[in-house]
Each structure stands twice: as C-alpha cells, then as structure tokens.
Design a protein around this motif. Structure first.
Motif, mmCIF file in Angstrom:
data_model
loop_
_atom_site.group_PDB
_atom_site.id
_atom_site.type_symbol
_atom_site.label_atom_id
_atom_site.label_comp_id
_atom_site.label_asym_id
_atom_site.label_seq_id
_atom_site.Cartn_x
_atom_site.Cartn_y
_atom_site.Cartn_z
ATOM 1 N N ILE A 82 0.831 -1.202 0.000
ATOM 2 C CA ILE A 82 0.000 0.000 0.000
ATOM 3 C C ILE A 82 0.868 1.255 0.000
ATOM 4 C CG2 ILE A 82 -1.679 1.334 1.320
ATOM 5 C CD1 ILE A 82 -2.850 -1.116 -0.101
ATOM 6 N N GLU A 83 1.963 1.229 0.761
ATOM 7 C CA GLU A 83 2.886 2.364 0.764
ATOM 8 C C GLU A 83 3.461 2.604 -0.632
ATOM 9 O OE1 GLU A 83 5.747 1.341 3.694
ATOM 10 O OE2 GLU A 83 4.432 1.787 5.401
ATOM 11 N N ASN A 84 3.845 1.526 -1.318
ATOM 12 C CA ASN A 84 4.382 1.651 -2.673
ATOM 13 C C ASN A 84 3.318 2.147 -3.645
ATOM 14 O OD1 ASN A 84 6.917 0.776 -1.845
ATOM 15 N ND2 ASN A 84 6.497 -1.371 -2.339
ATOM 16 N N MET A 85 2.099 1.683 -3.472
ATOM 17 C CA MET A 85 1.002 2.160 -4.310
ATOM 18 C C MET A 85 0.793 3.656 -4.112
ATOM 19 S SD MET A 85 -3.014 0.976 -4.266
ATOM 20 C CE MET A 85 -3.337 1.845 -2.703
ATOM 21 N N ASN A 86 0.804 4.097 -2.862
ATOM 22 C CA ASN A 86 0.610 5.516 -2.576
ATOM 23 C C ASN A 86 1.743 6.364 -3.139
ATOM 24 O OD1 ASN A 86 -1.829 5.117 -1.253
ATOM 25 N ND2 ASN A 86 -0.859 4.851 0.752
ATOM 26 N N GLN A 87 2.962 5.821 -3.141
ATOM 27 C CA GLN A 87 4.090 6.543 -3.733
ATOM 28 C C GLN A 87 3.892 6.741 -5.225
ATOM 29 O OE1 GLN A 87 7.696 4.472 -2.711
ATOM 30 N NE2 GLN A 87 7.672 5.159 -0.578
ATOM 31 N N ARG A 88 3.329 5.739 -5.878
ATOM 32 C CA ARG A 88 3.043 5.893 -7.305
ATOM 33 C C ARG A 88 2.041 7.023 -7.530
ATOM 34 N NH1 ARG A 88 2.787 0.216 -10.747
ATOM 35 N NH2 ARG A 88 4.936 -0.436 -10.345
ATOM 36 N N TYR A 89 1.026 7.071 -6.707
ATOM 37 C CA TYR A 89 0.046 8.151 -6.835
ATOM 38 C C TYR A 89 0.685 9.506 -6.557
ATOM 39 C CZ TYR A 89 -4.076 5.205 -7.423
ATOM 40 O OH TYR A 89 -5.014 4.332 -7.927
ATOM 41 N N GLN A 133 -7.538 -7.412 6.176
ATOM 42 C CA GLN A 133 -8.770 -7.107 5.464
ATOM 43 C C GLN A 133 -8.791 -5.661 4.984
ATOM 44 O OE1 GLN A 133 -11.565 -8.245 8.497
ATOM 45 N NE2 GLN A 133 -11.751 -10.353 7.750
ATOM 46 N N SER A 134 -8.345 -4.757 5.837
ATOM 47 C CA SER A 134 -8.330 -3.340 5.488
ATOM 48 C C SER A 134 -7.379 -3.055 4.337
ATOM 49 C CB SER A 134 -7.932 -2.513 6.713
ATOM 50 O OG SER A 134 -7.793 -1.152 6.380
ATOM 51 N N ARG A 135 -6.203 -3.664 4.367
ATOM 52 C CA ARG A 135 -5.216 -3.442 3.298
ATOM 53 C C ARG A 135 -5.715 -3.996 1.968
ATOM 54 N NH1 ARG A 135 -2.051 0.436 5.601
ATOM 55 N NH2 ARG A 135 -1.291 -0.248 7.641
ATOM 56 N N LEU A 136 -6.331 -5.167 2.017
ATOM 57 C CA LEU A 136 -6.855 -5.752 0.785
ATOM 58 C C LEU A 136 -7.986 -4.896 0.216
ATOM 59 C CD1 LEU A 136 -6.877 -9.569 1.647
ATOM 60 C CD2 LEU A 136 -5.315 -8.361 0.120
ATOM 61 N N LEU A 137 -8.820 -4.370 1.096
ATOM 62 C CA LEU A 137 -9.903 -3.499 0.655
ATOM 63 C C LEU A 137 -9.353 -2.262 -0.045
ATOM 64 C CD1 LEU A 137 -12.909 -2.720 0.631
ATOM 65 C CD2 LEU A 137 -12.549 -1.680 2.881
ATOM 66 N N GLU A 138 -8.336 -1.663 0.549
ATOM 67 C CA GLU A 138 -7.731 -0.480 -0.063
ATOM 68 C C GLU A 138 -7.082 -0.820 -1.399
ATOM 69 O OE1 GLU A 138 -4.744 3.226 1.120
ATOM 70 O OE2 GLU A 138 -5.046 1.550 2.515
ATOM 71 N N LEU A 139 -6.436 -1.968 -1.447
ATOM 72 C CA LEU A 139 -5.769 -2.388 -2.680
ATOM 73 C C LEU A 139 -6.765 -2.578 -3.820
ATOM 74 C CD1 LEU A 139 -3.083 -3.436 -4.012
ATOM 75 C CD2 LEU A 139 -3.818 -5.718 -3.330
ATOM 76 N N ILE A 140 -7.864 -3.248 -3.533
ATOM 77 C CA ILE A 140 -8.803 -3.556 -4.606
ATOM 78 C C ILE A 140 -9.598 -2.329 -5.039
ATOM 79 C CG2 ILE A 140 -10.776 -4.271 -3.184
ATOM 80 C CD1 ILE A 140 -11.138 -6.591 -5.168
ATOM 81 N N LEU A 141 -9.805 -1.387 -4.116
ATOM 82 C CA LEU A 141 -10.585 -0.197 -4.462
ATOM 83 C C LEU A 141 -9.744 0.897 -5.117
ATOM 84 C CD1 LEU A 141 -12.927 0.171 -1.346
ATOM 85 C CD2 LEU A 141 -13.517 -0.690 -3.614
ATOM 86 N N ARG A 142 -8.455 0.966 -4.775
ATOM 87 C CA ARG A 142 -7.636 2.077 -5.251
ATOM 88 C C ARG A 142 -6.497 1.658 -6.172
ATOM 89 N NH1 ARG A 142 -4.582 4.462 -1.604
ATOM 90 N NH2 ARG A 142 -4.408 6.288 -2.952
ATOM 91 N N GLY A 143 -6.305 0.360 -6.372
ATOM 92 C CA GLY A 143 -5.088 -0.095 -7.015
ATOM 93 C C GLY A 143 -4.997 0.067 -8.519
ATOM 94 N N ARG A 144 -6.118 0.079 -9.220
ATOM 95 C CA ARG A 144 -6.091 -0.026 -10.679
ATOM 96 C C ARG A 144 -5.215 1.022 -11.351
ATOM 97 N NH1 ARG A 144 -10.616 -3.219 -12.558
ATOM 98 N NH2 ARG A 144 -12.073 -3.627 -10.847
ATOM 99 N N GLN A 145 -5.454 2.276 -11.063
ATOM 100 C CA GLN A 145 -4.745 3.332 -11.770
ATOM 101 C C GLN A 145 -3.247 3.293 -11.499
ATOM 102 O OE1 GLN A 145 -6.395 7.227 -11.131
ATOM 103 N NE2 GLN A 145 -5.251 8.142 -12.814
ATOM 104 N N ALA A 146 -2.880 2.852 -10.296
ATOM 105 C CA ALA A 146 -1.465 2.770 -9.947
ATOM 106 C C ALA A 146 -0.823 1.478 -10.421
ATOM 107 C CB ALA A 146 -1.300 2.900 -8.432
ATOM 108 N N GLY A 147 -1.628 0.548 -10.934
ATOM 109 C CA GLY A 147 -1.083 -0.706 -11.435
ATOM 110 C C GLY A 147 -0.922 -1.772 -10.377
#
Length: 239
Positions: A82-89, A133-147
């Motif tokens: 999630i941290e790496n995903m947020n860095q991409r954003y 559960q919380s991390r997976l929820l964030e990943l599936i809801l916000r992950g697409r644009q960041a890859g």
C-alpha cells in the motif's frame, strides 16, 4: 496473447486487472493460477504471493522472495504494498486520465491462494486479521490506476469473508468445475443458480465472466493445458 491482456483460450482473453478464481480440489484451480503466474512474469509484473496454507504458492519462495504465509508477515507485506502504491500516486499523478502504463511502470500483483483461510476468523488474531482485510480493501478499491492488482483464489466464495460490494471490482471471474450456490452467486450475481448455462465441469473447464465485454452471462472456457509444463521451472527462468 494480446498486448494488453492474457489469452486464456481461443475465445477468451482477460485484461490486466483484479481476478477471482474459484475451484474445488481437483478442478484445475492450481494449474490456472500457475499459468497466470507465468504469463504475468512474461509481462514483467512484480508478484507478491500469499499462501496461508504453505502450499503451492509458498513452494515458489525460493524464486519469488515476496512470498508469505504467516499472519504478521502477510500484514506487513500488504502494508508495504500500500505504501508503494501511494508513492506511485504521489509521484505519477500530474496529468489527467493517465495510469501506471503511461509512466512506464510495471503492474504489481498480490496473489492469494486459499483466500477463505486467510480471511477466516481463525487465521490470525483480531487486530492482524482486521489489518489484512483493510489493506486488501484499499488495494482492490484504489489499485487499478497505480497498477496494483489482486488475484483472489479460493475453493469457495462466501459473504462471510468477502463483502458482496467488492465482487464488482473483480474484472475477470473464473469458476472451475462444480460449485455451491453461494459461490456461484458471489461470482455471477447477474444469473440465477437455476439458470446456469451448460458447461463442461471436468478438470480444467468452467465458466468465466469478464466485465466490459458486453457479456450478459458467464461463458464456458477451457483453461490452458499445463500437463506437460513444469510451472516451477518456467518461473525460475523468468525471474
């Protein structure tokens, strides 16, 4: 294979996105996952493997170091993802309408086998389970644009461990072999269980639904034949 997706059989290709795979023991789920791993590595994807039962995915830890089975390790790995995903954003959101591909970034896939075990109430203490559960929820809801994408595999799907509101986030949904009513409804809510289209339920066969293709119901598919493919050896060549 199409450049923007993965070819499953002659009539079915799927996009790079979130994927759900359901199949009871012996239906061919593990072989389909093995095929997806190989194809994703060919596309230079980074893989994070989660296998709470220390089974097939965990056997790949020698080649894919980001492989986890213990609750605290899984929670920590998802935290880093999630941290790496947020860095991409943070660093790649300067232009409207662009995603990770426009910036030359490779996709990252979190692949979970036996998801029901991971998200069940007996796998970890309450705090760790809620973080996972919380991390997976964030990943599936916000992950697409960041890859960042999720492949969730389980013998059965149930509202007891996955919120029904999340099923729409899985662009591609596979059912191998036969299943129970609840799993079917979780994967294919657009269709009544009594109206299942005829399909071959032998090993390696099943139903697939891909969003965005103007499909009204799931369609029969045949998983790639992996009988003579050494999945571990192929992965070792690609990493």
């Amino acid at each position: 294979m199409k450049s923007n997706g993965i070819q499953i059989d002659e009539l079915t290709s799927i996009p790079i996105s979130h994927i759900a795979v359901s199949g009871v023991t012996g239906a061919g789920k593990t072989q389909l996952i093995g095929y997806l791993l190989i194809e994703l590595l060919k596309k230079h994807s980074k893989l994070i493997l989660i296998d709470p039962k220390y089974s097939d995915l965990y056997s790949l830890k020698r080649y894919i170091p980001d492989t986890y089975a213990k609750p605290t390790e899984i929670a920590a790995a998802l935290r880093v993802a999630i941290e790496n995903m947020n860095q991409r954003y943070e660093y790649h959101n300067s232009e409207w309408g662009k995603d990770y591909r426009n910036y030359g970034l490779n996709p990252v896939f979190v692949i979970i086998d036996e998801a029901a075990s991971l998200l069940g109430t007996s796998f970890a203490d309450k705090e760790t389970r809620e973080e996972i559960q919380s991390r997976l929820l964030e990943l599936i809801l916000r992950g697409r644009q960041a890859g960042f994408f999720l492949i969730l595999a389980s013998q059965r799907f149930s509202s007891e461990w996955i919120d029904t509101s999340l099923r729409a986030q899985f662009t591609s949904r596979f059912l191998l072999g036969e299943t129970d009513r609840e799993s079917f409804k979780m994967l294919f809510p657009m269709l009544d269980y009594n109206d299942i289209p005829y399909y071959n339920s032998e090993v390696g066969h099943g139903l697939v639904y891909v969003q965005g293709r103007n499909w009204t119901i799931p369609r029969p598919f045949t998983a790639p034949d992996m009988t003579n493919i050494n999945v571990t050896a192929e992965i070792a060549k690609l990493v």
